[in-house]
Design an enzyme around this catalytic site. Structure first.
Site, PDB file in Angstrom:
ATOM      1  N   SER A   1       0.804  -1.218   0.000  1.00  0.00           N
ATOM      2  CA  SER A   1       0.000   0.000   0.000  1.00  0.00           C
ATOM      3  C   SER A   1       0.839   1.271   0.000  1.00  0.00           C
ATOM      4  O   SER A   1       0.285   2.374  -0.015  1.00  0.00           O
ATOM      5  CB  SER A   1      -0.911   0.014   1.231  1.00  0.00           C
ATOM      6  OG  SER A   1      -0.166   0.164   2.412  1.00  0.00           O
TER       7      SER A   1
ATOM      8  N   THR B   1       1.532   6.966   0.436  1.00  0.00           N
ATOM      9  CA  THR B   1       0.670   5.886  -0.065  1.00  0.00           C
ATOM     10  C   THR B   1       0.922   5.594  -1.533  1.00  0.00           C
ATOM     11  O   THR B   1       1.427   6.451  -2.270  1.00  0.00           O
ATOM     12  CB  THR B   1      -0.814   6.279   0.103  1.00  0.00           C
ATOM     13  OG1 THR B   1      -1.648   5.159  -0.168  1.00  0.00           O
ATOM     14  CG2 THR B   1      -1.223   7.400  -0.851  1.00  0.00           C
TER      15      THR B   1
ATOM     16  N   ARG C   1      -5.123   9.532 -10.786  1.00  0.00           N
ATOM     17  CA  ARG C   1      -5.974   9.719  -9.596  1.00  0.00           C
ATOM     18  C   ARG C   1      -5.090  10.046  -8.376  1.00  0.00           C
ATOM     19  O   ARG C   1      -4.108   9.369  -8.101  1.00  0.00           O
ATOM     20  CB  ARG C   1      -6.783   8.458  -9.344  1.00  0.00           C
ATOM     21  CG  ARG C   1      -7.662   8.502  -8.072  1.00  0.00           C
ATOM     22  CD  ARG C   1      -6.968   7.916  -6.870  1.00  0.00           C
ATOM     23  NE  ARG C   1      -7.869   7.762  -5.727  1.00  0.00           N
ATOM     24  CZ  ARG C   1      -7.465   7.451  -4.494  1.00  0.00           C
ATOM     25  NH1 ARG C   1      -6.188   7.268  -4.245  1.00  0.00           N
ATOM     26  NH2 ARG C   1      -8.318   7.330  -3.513  1.00  0.00           N
ATOM     27  N   VAL C   2      -5.443  11.088  -7.669  1.00  0.00           N
ATOM     28  CA  VAL C   2      -4.727  11.452  -6.445  1.00  0.00           C
ATOM     29  C   VAL C   2      -5.726  11.385  -5.300  1.00  0.00           C
ATOM     30  O   VAL C   2      -6.848  11.895  -5.417  1.00  0.00           O
ATOM     31  CB  VAL C   2      -4.116  12.860  -6.565  1.00  0.00           C
ATOM     32  CG1 VAL C   2      -3.571  13.328  -5.222  1.00  0.00           C
ATOM     33  CG2 VAL C   2      -3.001  12.863  -7.610  1.00  0.00           C
ATOM     34  N   GLY C   3      -5.342  10.741  -4.213  1.00  0.00           N
ATOM     35  CA  GLY C   3      -6.235  10.602  -3.066  1.00  0.00           C
ATOM     36  C   GLY C   3      -6.024  11.691  -2.040  1.00  0.00           C
ATOM     37  O   GLY C   3      -5.528  12.786  -2.340  1.00  0.00           O
ATOM     38  N   ASP C   4      -6.390  11.379  -0.813  1.00  0.00           N
ATOM     39  CA  ASP C   4      -6.296  12.361   0.277  1.00  0.00           C
ATOM     40  C   ASP C   4      -4.879  12.490   0.832  1.00  0.00           C
ATOM     41  O   ASP C   4      -4.547  13.508   1.448  1.00  0.00           O
ATOM     42  CB  ASP C   4      -7.228  11.951   1.421  1.00  0.00           C
ATOM     43  CG  ASP C   4      -6.883  10.568   1.982  1.00  0.00           C
ATOM     44  OD1 ASP C   4      -6.546   9.657   1.188  1.00  0.00           O
ATOM     45  OD2 ASP C   4      -6.933  10.397   3.218  1.00  0.00           O
TER      46      ASP C   4
ATOM     47  N   THR D   1      -2.171   2.865   3.344  1.00  0.00           N
ATOM     48  CA  THR D   1      -1.447   4.129   3.460  1.00  0.00           C
ATOM     49  C   THR D   1      -0.743   4.087   4.787  1.00  0.00           C
ATOM     50  O   THR D   1      -1.154   3.361   5.687  1.00  0.00           O
ATOM     51  CB  THR D   1      -2.463   5.307   3.476  1.00  0.00           C
ATOM     52  OG1 THR D   1      -3.220   5.294   2.280  1.00  0.00           O
ATOM     53  CG2 THR D   1      -1.799   6.652   3.646  1.00  0.00           C
TER      54      THR D   1
ATOM     55  N   THR E   1      -6.334   7.495   6.996  1.00  0.00           N
ATOM     56  CA  THR E   1      -6.098   6.490   5.961  1.00  0.00           C
ATOM     57  C   THR E   1      -7.455   5.867   5.611  1.00  0.00           C
ATOM     58  O   THR E   1      -8.413   5.990   6.370  1.00  0.00           O
ATOM     59  CB  THR E   1      -5.147   5.379   6.440  1.00  0.00           C
ATOM     60  OG1 THR E   1      -5.737   4.703   7.553  1.00  0.00           O
ATOM     61  CG2 THR E   1      -3.791   5.937   6.854  1.00  0.00           C
ATOM     62  N   GLY E   2      -7.505   5.212   4.479  1.00  0.00           N
ATOM     63  CA  GLY E   2      -8.773   4.628   4.045  1.00  0.00           C
ATOM     64  C   GLY E   2      -9.236   5.302   2.772  1.00  0.00           C
ATOM     65  O   GLY E   2      -8.413   5.789   1.983  1.00  0.00           O
TER      66      GLY E   2
ATOM     67  N   GLY F   1      -9.811   7.631   0.247  1.00  0.00           N
ATOM     68  CA  GLY F   1      -9.315   8.997   0.091  1.00  0.00           C
ATOM     69  C   GLY F   1     -10.350   9.967  -0.415  1.00  0.00           C
ATOM     70  O   GLY F   1     -10.378  11.139   0.004  1.00  0.00           O
TER      71      GLY F   1
HETATM   72  N1  GLY Z   1      -6.087   7.101   1.631  1.00  0.00           N
HETATM   73  C1  GLY Z   1      -5.335   6.705   0.524  1.00  0.00           C
HETATM   74  C2  GLY Z   1      -5.968   6.968  -0.762  1.00  0.00           C
HETATM   75  O1  GLY Z   1      -7.181   6.938  -0.860  1.00  0.00           O
HETATM   76  O2  GLY Z   1      -5.265   7.182  -1.725  1.00  0.00           O
END
Ligand code: GLY
Length: 361
Positions: free
Chosen positions: A92, A229, A239-242, A211, A262-263, A265
Protein backbone atom coordinates in the site's frame (compact mmCIF):
# COMPACT_ATOMS: atom_id res chain seq x y z
CA UNK A 1 -4.43 15.53 32.69
CA UNK A 2 -6.95 17.04 30.28
CA UNK A 3 -6.12 17.19 26.58
CA UNK A 4 -6.17 20.94 26.55
CA UNK A 5 -3.26 22.19 28.60
CA UNK A 6 -1.80 25.64 28.64
CA UNK A 7 1.55 26.06 26.96
CA UNK A 8 3.06 27.29 30.23
CA UNK A 9 1.91 24.26 32.18
CA UNK A 10 3.09 21.99 29.42
CA UNK A 11 6.55 23.51 29.33
CA UNK A 12 6.88 23.26 33.10
CA UNK A 13 5.93 19.61 32.92
CA UNK A 14 8.46 18.81 30.23
CA UNK A 15 11.40 20.92 31.35
CA UNK A 16 13.13 17.95 32.94
CA UNK A 17 12.80 15.86 29.80
CA UNK A 18 14.31 18.58 27.64
CA UNK A 19 17.34 18.68 29.89
CA UNK A 20 18.06 15.02 29.21
CA UNK A 21 17.20 14.90 25.52
CA UNK A 22 20.82 15.05 24.40
CA UNK A 23 21.23 11.48 25.69
CA UNK A 24 20.55 10.22 22.20
CA UNK A 25 19.90 6.62 21.31
CA UNK A 26 21.86 4.92 18.59
CA UNK A 27 20.60 4.02 15.13
CA UNK A 28 17.19 2.35 15.26
CA UNK A 29 17.36 -1.41 15.04
CA UNK A 30 14.93 -3.06 12.62
CA UNK A 31 12.07 -4.78 14.39
CA UNK A 32 14.04 -4.97 17.66
CA UNK A 33 12.33 -4.15 20.94
CA UNK A 34 12.96 -0.71 22.29
CA UNK A 35 16.70 -0.15 22.83
CA UNK A 36 17.79 -0.22 26.43
CA UNK A 37 18.80 3.43 26.20
CA UNK A 38 15.16 4.32 25.76
CA UNK A 39 14.57 3.21 29.32
CA UNK A 40 16.87 6.00 30.43
CA UNK A 41 14.28 8.36 29.04
CA UNK A 42 11.26 6.71 30.54
CA UNK A 43 12.08 8.37 33.83
CA UNK A 44 11.44 11.72 32.20
CA UNK A 45 8.26 13.65 32.69
CA UNK A 46 7.27 12.61 29.22
CA UNK A 47 8.89 11.21 26.11
CA UNK A 48 8.27 12.10 22.50
CA UNK A 49 5.26 10.24 21.14
CA UNK A 50 4.08 9.07 17.74
CA UNK A 51 0.92 7.61 16.24
CA UNK A 52 0.45 5.79 12.94
CA UNK A 53 -1.76 3.49 10.96
CA UNK A 54 -1.62 -0.24 11.69
CA UNK A 55 1.30 -0.79 9.31
CA UNK A 56 3.41 1.71 11.29
CA UNK A 57 4.47 -0.12 14.45
CA UNK A 58 8.15 -0.09 13.55
CA UNK A 59 7.76 3.38 12.06
CA UNK A 60 6.47 4.93 15.30
CA UNK A 61 9.30 3.33 17.22
CA UNK A 62 11.83 4.78 14.80
CA UNK A 63 10.15 8.19 14.90
CA UNK A 64 10.33 8.30 18.70
CA UNK A 65 13.95 7.15 18.70
CA UNK A 66 14.78 9.86 16.18
CA UNK A 67 13.08 12.56 18.25
CA UNK A 68 15.01 11.40 21.32
CA UNK A 69 18.14 11.71 19.18
CA UNK A 70 17.20 15.33 18.46
CA UNK A 71 15.48 15.09 15.06
CA UNK A 72 12.66 17.55 14.41
CA UNK A 73 9.26 15.79 14.55
CA UNK A 74 8.73 16.12 10.78
CA UNK A 75 12.13 14.53 10.05
CA UNK A 76 11.44 11.81 12.61
CA UNK A 77 8.06 11.14 10.96
CA UNK A 78 9.67 10.83 7.52
CA UNK A 79 12.38 8.52 8.93
CA UNK A 80 9.68 6.22 10.25
CA UNK A 81 7.61 6.33 7.06
CA UNK A 82 10.70 5.65 4.92
CA UNK A 83 11.02 2.18 6.45
CA UNK A 84 7.48 1.35 5.35
CA UNK A 85 8.03 2.82 1.88
CA UNK A 86 11.11 0.59 1.58
CA UNK A 87 9.24 -2.56 2.64
CA UNK A 88 8.35 -4.56 -0.50
CA UNK A 89 5.83 -6.61 1.48
CA UNK A 90 3.61 -3.60 2.23
CA UNK A 91 1.54 -3.34 -0.94
CA UNK A 92 0.00 0.00 0.00
CA UNK A 93 3.05 2.26 0.19
CA UNK A 94 6.23 2.88 -1.82
CA UNK A 95 8.11 -0.15 -3.20
CA UNK A 96 5.66 -2.97 -3.93
CA UNK A 97 2.62 -0.70 -3.83
CA UNK A 98 -0.33 -1.90 -5.92
CA UNK A 99 -0.25 -0.14 -9.28
CA UNK A 100 -2.78 1.88 -11.26
CA UNK A 101 -4.99 0.19 -13.84
CA UNK A 102 -2.13 0.28 -16.37
CA UNK A 103 0.23 -1.53 -14.02
CA UNK A 104 2.27 1.52 -13.03
CA UNK A 105 2.87 2.34 -9.34
CA UNK A 106 1.94 5.98 -8.63
CA UNK A 107 2.71 7.42 -5.22
CA UNK A 108 1.30 10.31 -3.18
CA UNK A 109 2.83 11.76 -0.01
CA UNK A 110 3.04 14.88 2.09
CA UNK A 111 4.78 16.30 5.12
CA UNK A 112 3.94 19.11 7.49
CA UNK A 113 6.17 20.87 9.99
CA UNK A 114 4.57 22.46 13.03
CA UNK A 115 7.24 25.01 14.07
CA UNK A 116 7.59 26.57 10.58
CA UNK A 117 3.99 25.99 9.48
CA UNK A 118 5.35 24.71 6.17
CA UNK A 119 4.24 21.74 4.10
CA UNK A 120 5.37 19.79 1.05
CA UNK A 121 3.57 17.23 -1.10
CA UNK A 122 3.83 15.07 -4.20
CA UNK A 123 1.02 13.52 -6.24
CA UNK A 124 1.02 10.74 -8.86
CA UNK A 125 4.79 10.37 -8.60
CA UNK A 126 6.18 7.38 -10.52
CA UNK A 127 9.45 5.45 -10.12
CA UNK A 128 10.64 7.13 -6.92
CA UNK A 129 10.67 4.90 -3.85
CA UNK A 130 10.56 7.55 -1.13
CA UNK A 131 7.94 10.17 -1.99
CA UNK A 132 7.83 11.47 1.60
CA UNK A 133 11.49 12.48 1.31
CA UNK A 134 10.70 14.26 -1.96
CA UNK A 135 7.86 16.11 -0.20
CA UNK A 136 10.35 17.18 2.46
CA UNK A 137 12.64 18.60 -0.24
CA UNK A 138 9.74 20.56 -1.77
CA UNK A 139 8.95 21.97 1.67
CA UNK A 140 12.55 22.96 2.38
CA UNK A 141 13.80 24.08 -1.04
CA UNK A 142 10.85 25.68 -2.83
CA UNK A 143 8.09 28.19 -2.27
CA UNK A 144 5.55 25.60 -3.44
CA UNK A 145 3.58 23.04 -1.49
CA UNK A 146 2.73 20.40 -4.09
CA UNK A 147 4.31 19.01 -7.26
CA UNK A 148 2.66 16.27 -9.31
CA UNK A 149 3.43 13.78 -12.06
CA UNK A 150 6.24 14.51 -14.47
CA UNK A 151 7.26 17.74 -12.73
CA UNK A 152 7.52 15.96 -9.38
CA UNK A 153 9.65 13.23 -11.00
CA UNK A 154 12.03 15.75 -12.57
CA UNK A 155 12.28 17.58 -9.24
CA UNK A 156 13.08 14.34 -7.41
CA UNK A 157 15.74 13.37 -9.94
CA UNK A 158 17.34 16.81 -9.64
CA UNK A 159 17.93 15.99 -5.95
CA UNK A 160 19.50 12.64 -6.80
CA UNK A 161 16.58 10.32 -6.08
CA UNK A 162 17.16 7.26 -8.29
CA UNK A 163 14.46 6.04 -10.67
CA UNK A 164 13.44 2.46 -9.78
CA UNK A 165 10.79 0.02 -10.90
CA UNK A 166 8.42 -0.05 -7.91
CA UNK A 167 6.25 -2.88 -9.22
CA UNK A 168 7.27 -6.05 -7.38
CA UNK A 169 6.36 -9.44 -8.82
CA UNK A 170 3.63 -10.19 -6.19
CA UNK A 171 1.99 -6.80 -6.88
CA UNK A 172 2.27 -7.36 -10.64
CA UNK A 173 0.56 -10.75 -10.26
CA UNK A 174 -2.31 -9.14 -8.28
CA UNK A 175 -2.66 -6.49 -10.98
CA UNK A 176 -2.73 -9.11 -13.77
CA UNK A 177 -5.37 -11.06 -11.89
CA UNK A 178 -7.44 -7.93 -11.26
CA UNK A 179 -7.27 -7.02 -14.94
CA UNK A 180 -8.46 -10.45 -16.03
CA UNK A 181 -11.38 -10.49 -13.62
CA UNK A 182 -12.54 -6.90 -13.66
CA UNK A 183 -15.46 -7.21 -16.06
CA UNK A 184 -17.17 -8.97 -18.91
CA UNK A 185 -17.13 -6.04 -21.31
CA UNK A 186 -13.40 -5.94 -21.92
CA UNK A 187 -11.21 -8.42 -23.77
CA UNK A 188 -9.32 -9.83 -20.81
CA UNK A 189 -10.34 -13.35 -19.80
CA UNK A 190 -9.26 -15.09 -16.65
CA UNK A 191 -8.59 -18.83 -17.14
CA UNK A 192 -10.73 -19.70 -14.08
CA UNK A 193 -13.57 -17.36 -14.99
CA UNK A 194 -16.19 -20.10 -14.97
CA UNK A 195 -15.03 -21.91 -11.86
CA UNK A 196 -13.87 -19.21 -9.43
CA UNK A 197 -16.18 -16.48 -8.18
CA UNK A 198 -14.90 -13.56 -10.22
CA UNK A 199 -17.29 -11.00 -8.76
CA UNK A 200 -16.45 -11.97 -5.19
CA UNK A 201 -12.74 -11.71 -5.90
CA UNK A 202 -13.25 -8.37 -7.61
CA UNK A 203 -15.26 -6.95 -4.68
CA UNK A 204 -12.27 -7.15 -2.35
CA UNK A 205 -10.45 -4.61 -4.52
CA UNK A 206 -13.37 -2.19 -4.83
CA UNK A 207 -12.13 0.18 -2.15
CA UNK A 208 -8.65 -1.30 -1.53
CA UNK A 209 -6.48 1.43 -0.15
CA UNK A 210 -3.61 1.33 2.25
CA UNK A 211 -1.45 4.13 3.46
CA UNK A 212 0.78 5.16 6.30
CA UNK A 213 0.07 8.31 8.26
CA UNK A 214 2.47 9.17 11.08
CA UNK A 215 2.04 12.03 13.55
CA UNK A 216 4.88 12.95 15.93
CA UNK A 217 5.19 15.24 18.95
CA UNK A 218 8.53 15.76 20.68
CA UNK A 219 9.32 16.39 24.32
CA UNK A 220 8.98 20.16 23.95
CA UNK A 221 5.60 19.92 22.24
CA UNK A 222 6.71 20.63 18.67
CA UNK A 223 4.75 18.65 16.12
CA UNK A 224 5.30 17.19 12.65
CA UNK A 225 3.55 14.70 10.43
CA UNK A 226 3.76 12.68 7.24
CA UNK A 227 1.48 10.56 5.05
CA UNK A 228 2.55 8.29 2.20
CA UNK A 229 0.67 5.89 -0.06
CA UNK A 230 0.40 4.10 -3.38
CA UNK A 231 -3.27 5.05 -3.23
CA UNK A 232 -6.29 3.18 -4.40
CA UNK A 233 -5.37 -0.16 -5.98
CA UNK A 234 -5.80 -0.21 -9.77
CA UNK A 235 -6.91 3.42 -9.87
CA UNK A 236 -7.34 5.45 -13.04
CA UNK A 237 -3.88 6.85 -13.88
CA UNK A 238 -3.52 10.33 -12.43
CA UNK A 239 -5.97 9.72 -9.60
CA UNK A 240 -4.73 11.45 -6.45
CA UNK A 241 -6.24 10.60 -3.07
CA UNK A 242 -6.30 12.36 0.28
CA UNK A 243 -2.78 11.41 1.36
CA UNK A 244 -0.90 14.35 -0.19
CA UNK A 245 -3.71 16.84 0.45
CA UNK A 246 -2.74 19.11 3.31
CA UNK A 247 -5.79 19.28 5.57
CA UNK A 248 -7.16 15.89 4.49
CA UNK A 249 -4.67 13.01 4.76
CA UNK A 250 -2.38 15.04 6.98
CA UNK A 251 -2.37 18.23 9.01
CA UNK A 252 -0.59 19.68 12.00
CA UNK A 253 -0.59 22.92 13.91
CA UNK A 254 2.19 23.61 16.37
CA UNK A 255 -0.22 25.18 18.86
CA UNK A 256 -2.59 22.21 18.82
CA UNK A 257 -1.33 18.86 17.49
CA UNK A 258 -1.47 16.48 14.51
CA UNK A 259 -4.30 14.81 12.61
CA UNK A 260 -4.38 12.48 9.63
CA UNK A 261 -6.27 9.68 8.00
CA UNK A 262 -6.10 6.49 5.96
CA UNK A 263 -8.77 4.63 4.05
CA UNK A 264 -11.08 5.87 1.30
CA UNK A 265 -9.32 9.00 0.09
CA UNK A 266 -12.25 10.41 -1.84
CA UNK A 267 -14.26 10.56 1.41
CA UNK A 268 -11.44 12.17 3.33
CA UNK A 269 -10.79 14.81 0.69
CA UNK A 270 -14.40 15.92 1.05
CA UNK A 271 -14.34 15.75 4.86
CA UNK A 272 -10.95 17.51 5.24
CA UNK A 273 -10.35 15.05 8.08
CA UNK A 274 -6.84 16.08 9.12
CA UNK A 275 -7.60 19.79 9.56
CA UNK A 276 -11.02 19.01 11.05
CA UNK A 277 -9.43 16.83 13.76
CA UNK A 278 -6.91 19.52 14.67
CA UNK A 279 -9.68 22.11 14.90
CA UNK A 280 -11.68 19.79 17.15
CA UNK A 281 -8.68 19.42 19.45
CA UNK A 282 -8.32 23.21 19.51
CA UNK A 283 -11.74 23.23 21.16
CA UNK A 284 -10.39 21.02 23.94
CA UNK A 285 -11.73 17.71 22.63
CA UNK A 286 -9.58 14.61 23.23
CA UNK A 287 -7.65 13.15 20.27
CA UNK A 288 -9.84 10.03 20.17
CA UNK A 289 -13.07 12.05 20.31
CA UNK A 290 -11.73 14.38 17.63
CA UNK A 291 -11.03 11.36 15.40
CA UNK A 292 -14.50 9.98 16.07
CA UNK A 293 -16.01 13.36 15.19
CA UNK A 294 -14.20 13.10 11.85
CA UNK A 295 -15.64 9.60 11.29
CA UNK A 296 -19.14 10.95 11.98
CA UNK A 297 -18.47 13.80 9.58
CA UNK A 298 -17.60 11.28 6.86
CA UNK A 299 -20.84 9.39 7.58
CA UNK A 300 -22.86 12.61 7.32
CA UNK A 301 -21.17 13.61 4.06
CA UNK A 302 -21.56 10.19 2.41
CA UNK A 303 -24.85 10.49 0.55
CA UNK A 304 -24.42 8.29 -2.53
CA UNK A 305 -26.30 4.97 -2.33
CA UNK A 306 -23.51 3.17 -4.17
CA UNK A 307 -21.26 3.90 -1.16
CA UNK A 308 -23.70 2.56 1.45
CA UNK A 309 -24.33 -1.01 2.60
CA UNK A 310 -27.77 -2.55 3.09
CA UNK A 311 -27.94 -0.98 6.56
CA UNK A 312 -27.29 2.49 5.18
CA UNK A 313 -23.74 2.64 6.57
CA UNK A 314 -20.70 3.66 4.49
CA UNK A 315 -19.40 0.48 2.87
CA UNK A 316 -15.77 1.52 3.19
CA UNK A 317 -13.21 1.89 5.93
CA UNK A 318 -11.74 5.20 7.00
CA UNK A 319 -9.46 5.69 10.01
CA UNK A 320 -8.11 8.76 11.74
CA UNK A 321 -5.12 9.38 14.02
CA UNK A 322 -4.28 12.32 16.28
CA UNK A 323 -1.90 13.57 18.93
CA UNK A 324 -2.37 16.77 20.86
CA UNK A 325 0.43 19.08 21.88
CA UNK A 326 0.43 17.56 25.36
CA UNK A 327 1.33 14.20 23.81
CA UNK A 328 -2.01 12.45 24.19
CA UNK A 329 -2.69 9.97 21.39
CA UNK A 330 -5.99 8.90 19.84
CA UNK A 331 -7.44 7.02 16.90
CA UNK A 332 -10.91 6.14 15.61
CA UNK A 333 -12.29 4.42 12.55
CA UNK A 334 -15.54 3.64 10.78
CA UNK A 335 -15.07 -0.10 11.46
CA UNK A 336 -13.01 -2.01 14.04
CA UNK A 337 -9.28 -2.14 13.46
CA UNK A 338 -6.00 -1.32 15.16
CA UNK A 339 -3.42 1.45 15.01
CA UNK A 340 0.21 1.90 16.06
CA UNK A 341 1.37 4.13 18.87
CA UNK A 342 4.60 4.74 20.69
CA UNK A 343 5.19 6.53 23.97
CA UNK A 344 7.48 6.00 26.94
CA UNK A 345 6.21 2.40 27.15
CA UNK A 346 7.39 1.56 23.63
CA UNK A 347 5.62 0.77 20.36
CA UNK A 348 2.39 -1.23 20.36
CA UNK A 349 -0.63 -1.95 18.22
CA UNK A 350 -3.86 -0.99 19.98
CA UNK A 351 -7.55 -1.19 19.12
CA UNK A 352 -8.94 2.04 17.74
CA UNK A 353 -12.35 3.37 18.76
CA UNK A 354 -14.83 2.42 16.05
CA UNK A 355 -18.26 3.69 15.11
CA UNK A 356 -19.38 0.24 13.95
CA UNK A 357 -17.93 -2.59 15.96
CA UNK A 358 -17.45 -5.24 13.31
CA UNK A 359 -14.50 -5.47 10.95
CA UNK A 360 -14.85 -4.69 7.27
CA UNK A 361 -13.07 -6.67 4.53
N1 GLY B 1 -6.09 7.10 1.63
C1 GLY B 1 -5.34 6.70 0.52
C2 GLY B 1 -5.97 6.97 -0.76
O1 GLY B 1 -7.18 6.94 -0.86
O2 GLY B 1 -5.27 7.18 -1.72
Amino acid sequence: MTDHVSRRRFLQATAASVATSSLAVGAPSAKAPFPASFAVHTGRVRSPVAVASENGKLAVQIAVEKMIAGYAPVDAAVAGVTVVEDDPLDDSVGLGGLPNEEGVVELDACVMDGPSGLAGAVGALQNIQNPAQVALKIMRHTDHVMLVGEGALRFAKSYGFPEVNLLTEPSRQKWLEWRERRGTLDKWIHPDENTVGGKEWFTQWKHKTGTIHLGAVNATGDVGSCTSTSGLAFKIPGRVGDSPIIGSGNYCDNDIGTGGGTGRGEANIIANGGAFIVQQMALGITPTDACMAAVRRVVRLTKQKRLLDDKGRPSFQIKFYAINKAGQIGSAGMYADSYARCDENGAVLADLASLYHEKIK
